[in-house]
Design an enzyme around this catalytic site. Sequence first.
Site, PDB file in Angstrom:
ATOM      1  N   GLU A  79      -3.454  18.861   2.359  1.00  0.00           N
ATOM      2  CA  GLU A  79      -3.348  19.792   1.304  1.00  0.00           C
ATOM      3  C   GLU A  79      -4.637  20.361   0.606  1.00  0.00           C
ATOM      4  OE1 GLU A  79      -1.860  17.645  -2.430  1.00  0.00           O
ATOM      5  OE2 GLU A  79      -1.967  15.860  -1.222  1.00  0.00           O
ATOM      6  N   CYS A 111       0.921  14.440  -0.099  1.00  0.00           N
ATOM      7  CA  CYS A 111       0.581  13.386   0.605  1.00  0.00           C
ATOM      8  C   CYS A 111       1.471  13.028   1.781  1.00  0.00           C
ATOM      9  CB  CYS A 111       0.407  12.199  -0.204  1.00  0.00           C
ATOM     10  SG  CYS A 111      -0.743  12.461  -1.401  1.00  0.00           S
ATOM     11  N   SER A 201       4.715  10.614 -11.934  1.00  0.00           N
ATOM     12  CA  SER A 201       4.497  10.648 -10.932  1.00  0.00           C
ATOM     13  C   SER A 201       4.611   9.338 -10.124  1.00  0.00           C
ATOM     14  CB  SER A 201       3.126  11.153 -10.228  1.00  0.00           C
ATOM     15  OG  SER A 201       2.824  11.157  -8.971  1.00  0.00           O
ATOM     16  N   HIS A 233       2.350   4.624   0.880  1.00  0.00           N
ATOM     17  CA  HIS A 233       1.204   5.610   0.392  1.00  0.00           C
ATOM     18  C   HIS A 233       0.395   5.063  -0.989  1.00  0.00           C
ATOM     19  CE1 HIS A 233      -0.938   8.923  -0.922  1.00  0.00           C
ATOM     20  NE2 HIS A 233      -0.083   9.116  -1.987  1.00  0.00           N
ATOM     21  N   LYS A 242       3.242  -2.219  -6.941  1.00  0.00           N
ATOM     22  CA  LYS A 242       4.316  -1.739  -7.865  1.00  0.00           C
ATOM     23  C   LYS A 242       5.333  -1.383  -6.695  1.00  0.00           C
ATOM     24  CE  LYS A 242       1.453   0.448 -11.408  1.00  0.00           C
ATOM     25  NZ  LYS A 242       1.909   0.411 -12.896  1.00  0.00           N
TER      26      LYS A 242
HETATM   27  N1  COA Z   1      -7.846  -4.661 -17.625  1.00  0.00           N
HETATM   28  C1  COA Z   1      -6.756  -4.675 -16.795  1.00  0.00           C
HETATM   29  N2  COA Z   1      -6.030  -3.648 -16.703  1.00  0.00           N
HETATM   30  C2  COA Z   1      -6.067  -2.539 -17.618  1.00  0.00           C
HETATM   31  C3  COA Z   1      -7.293  -2.430 -18.548  1.00  0.00           C
HETATM   32  C4  COA Z   1      -8.373  -3.477 -18.519  1.00  0.00           C
HETATM   33  N3  COA Z   1      -9.252  -3.523 -19.539  1.00  0.00           N
HETATM   34  N4  COA Z   1      -7.246  -1.448 -19.206  1.00  0.00           N
HETATM   35  C5  COA Z   1      -6.125  -0.571 -18.568  1.00  0.00           C
HETATM   36  N5  COA Z   1      -5.333  -1.431 -17.809  1.00  0.00           N
HETATM   37  C6  COA Z   1      -4.260  -1.311 -17.154  1.00  0.00           C
HETATM   38  C7  COA Z   1      -2.999  -0.581 -17.714  1.00  0.00           C
HETATM   39  O1  COA Z   1      -2.298  -1.550 -18.379  1.00  0.00           O
HETATM   40  C8  COA Z   1      -2.422   0.064 -16.485  1.00  0.00           C
HETATM   41  O2  COA Z   1      -1.480  -0.939 -15.898  1.00  0.00           O
HETATM   42  P1  COA Z   1       0.165  -0.656 -15.728  1.00  0.00           P
HETATM   43  O3  COA Z   1       0.199   0.448 -14.677  1.00  0.00           O
HETATM   44  O4  COA Z   1       0.457  -1.914 -15.167  1.00  0.00           O
HETATM   45  O5  COA Z   1       0.633  -0.353 -17.020  1.00  0.00           O
HETATM   46  C9  COA Z   1      -3.457   0.470 -15.579  1.00  0.00           C
HETATM   47  O6  COA Z   1      -4.474  -0.369 -16.063  1.00  0.00           O
HETATM   48  C10 COA Z   1      -3.730   1.939 -15.746  1.00  0.00           C
HETATM   49  O7  COA Z   1      -4.087   2.265 -17.152  1.00  0.00           O
HETATM   50  P2  COA Z   1      -3.723   3.496 -17.900  1.00  0.00           P
HETATM   51  O8  COA Z   1      -3.729   3.320 -19.427  1.00  0.00           O
HETATM   52  O9  COA Z   1      -1.989   3.668 -17.612  1.00  0.00           O
HETATM   53  O10 COA Z   1      -4.608   4.783 -16.986  1.00  0.00           O
HETATM   54  P3  COA Z   1      -4.627   6.039 -17.220  1.00  0.00           P
HETATM   55  O11 COA Z   1      -3.853   6.608 -18.256  1.00  0.00           O
HETATM   56  O12 COA Z   1      -6.036   6.551 -16.938  1.00  0.00           O
HETATM   57  O13 COA Z   1      -3.780   6.642 -15.898  1.00  0.00           O
HETATM   58  C11 COA Z   1      -3.430   6.691 -13.475  1.00  0.00           C
HETATM   59  C12 COA Z   1      -3.930   5.949 -14.538  1.00  0.00           C
HETATM   60  C13 COA Z   1      -3.162   6.085 -12.064  1.00  0.00           C
HETATM   61  C14 COA Z   1      -1.809   7.267 -13.866  1.00  0.00           C
HETATM   62  C15 COA Z   1      -4.195   8.147 -13.456  1.00  0.00           C
HETATM   63  O14 COA Z   1      -5.394   7.736 -12.864  1.00  0.00           O
HETATM   64  C16 COA Z   1      -3.673   9.197 -12.337  1.00  0.00           C
HETATM   65  O15 COA Z   1      -2.666   9.926 -12.754  1.00  0.00           O
HETATM   66  N6  COA Z   1      -3.955   9.173 -11.488  1.00  0.00           N
HETATM   67  C17 COA Z   1      -3.359   9.976 -10.325  1.00  0.00           C
HETATM   68  C18 COA Z   1      -2.198   9.551  -9.676  1.00  0.00           C
HETATM   69  C19 COA Z   1      -1.833  10.190  -8.536  1.00  0.00           C
HETATM   70  O16 COA Z   1      -2.581  10.630  -7.732  1.00  0.00           O
HETATM   71  N7  COA Z   1      -0.355  10.668  -8.448  1.00  0.00           N
HETATM   72  C20 COA Z   1       0.091  11.562  -7.351  1.00  0.00           C
HETATM   73  C21 COA Z   1       0.181  10.931  -6.293  1.00  0.00           C
HETATM   74  S1  COA Z   1       1.249   9.450  -5.602  1.00  0.00           S
END
Ligand code: COA
Length: 389
Positions: A79, A111, A201, A233, A242
């Site tokens: 992609e 993906c 997502s 994936h 998860k």
């Molecule tokens: N210690 C431990 N864990 C922590 C933490 C710390 N200090 N701070 C945050 N976390 C955890 C959160 O609780 C959360 O856990 P959960 O998923 O169990 O709720 C996780 O870390 C992520 O934190 P969050 O605040 O949700 O992060 P974010 O808003 O930056 O988003 C993603 C994370 C992954 C959703 C983001 O990076 C993203 O959109 N990535 C792209 C995903 C993708 O590619 N999707 C398409 C293809 S499948």
Amino acid sequence: MKVGIDLIHFATSDYFLGLDTFAKEKGTDVNKYLIGIGQEQMSIAPPDEDIVTLSAKAAAPILEQIDKQKITAVLFATESGVDQSKSAGAFLHGLLGLPKRCRVVEFKHACYAGTAALQMANTMVKANPKEKILVIAADIAKYDVDSSGEATQGCGAVAMLVKENPRILTIEPGSGYYTDDVMDFWRPNYRTTALVDGKYSTKVYLNSLKQAWEHFVEETDRHFDEIDAFCYHIPFSRMTEKAHKTLIKKVKADVSNEKFKEQTLAGQTYNRVVGNSYSASLFIGFCSFLDNAAQDLGNKRFGFFSYGSGCVAEFFSGIIQPGYQQHLMTASHQTQIQSRQALSYKEYLNFYHQADTDADNITFPRYNKGLFRLEAIRDHIRIYEKQAL
Ligand code: COA
């Protein structure tokens, strides 16, 4: 007839950004990355590296082991296409000196496309056992600076030789699939970076897993307990946890912590340090499992869940072939990862912006240390360089 993956090898870039460096820059607790999303590093492509050079690096060690004149097709999943018309596989075909009697085509659906290419190759070999097909899945994951996706970038390419009587994995008949027209992640033609609604997502991914699994069971009558290991994936490594928890809950299985780890953990070792590589990610996870599992995987059944945002998903299975260990390229995978050079945040941003060029004439500085690199763009034509050994 047994058909599947005869050889598999992956490549990544020569540079990485540590998520410790990233956390310091952003003023975030590093454990958000190390624990929360399960990532330590992300491979960063310099401006003279693209999906063509990554895939050439991935495929070359496979072609060294076979008569490359026997390759009948290149199915290239990505992609991160470099041209709206010409397939990346055609550039690769030229760089690798593949035979002219060969079909080349590019596959796209986020993906998921690597699985589409693999299943197409599987079907083609079943129709004609003379076929020897090079399946490529290659991507560079890129999000906007300061977006939530920025921490989940990365890059990589996987090359797989698909043929009759494979030495690594036979793909079993039957699979479960699922499509839904949703907007969880996308990249319009005018953007070099993807847009993502990360939380949505994740939900769509997990729902697609349940739907594809149901279909898989209906189609194959295979059950959770008959699968020894699971490759999901991996947009970020924590997604495996998860996904596996979701599947266990769905099938109401009783899985100890130790068993959970045995079923999934070895598949995350490389992805934790390479980062997301979109279509290649599932298969880098598979390489990781093969290279890092403590036990002999011969005759074990693997379940594979492929997810492409937008969304298309598929669950399929395969059997690891006895003696597969002799055909792995573990040392090459590990050397590549270990010899990458760390970037400061500033150096990463420099690569990030230089690679975004839309210039029709440009000569790239030499950063890429591999055998294949993007040297220049001249009059809108991409010029690739193959270095002497
Ligand atoms: N210690 C431990 N864990 C922590 C933490 C710390 N200090 N701070 C945050 N976390 C955890 C959160 O609780 C959360 O856990 P959960 O998923 O169990 O709720 C996780 O870390 C992520 O934190 P969050 O605040 O949700 O992060 P974010 O808003 O930056 O988003 C993603 C994370 C992954 C959703 C983001 O990076 C993203 O959109 N990535 C792209 C995903 C993708 O590619 N999707 C398409 C293809 S499948």
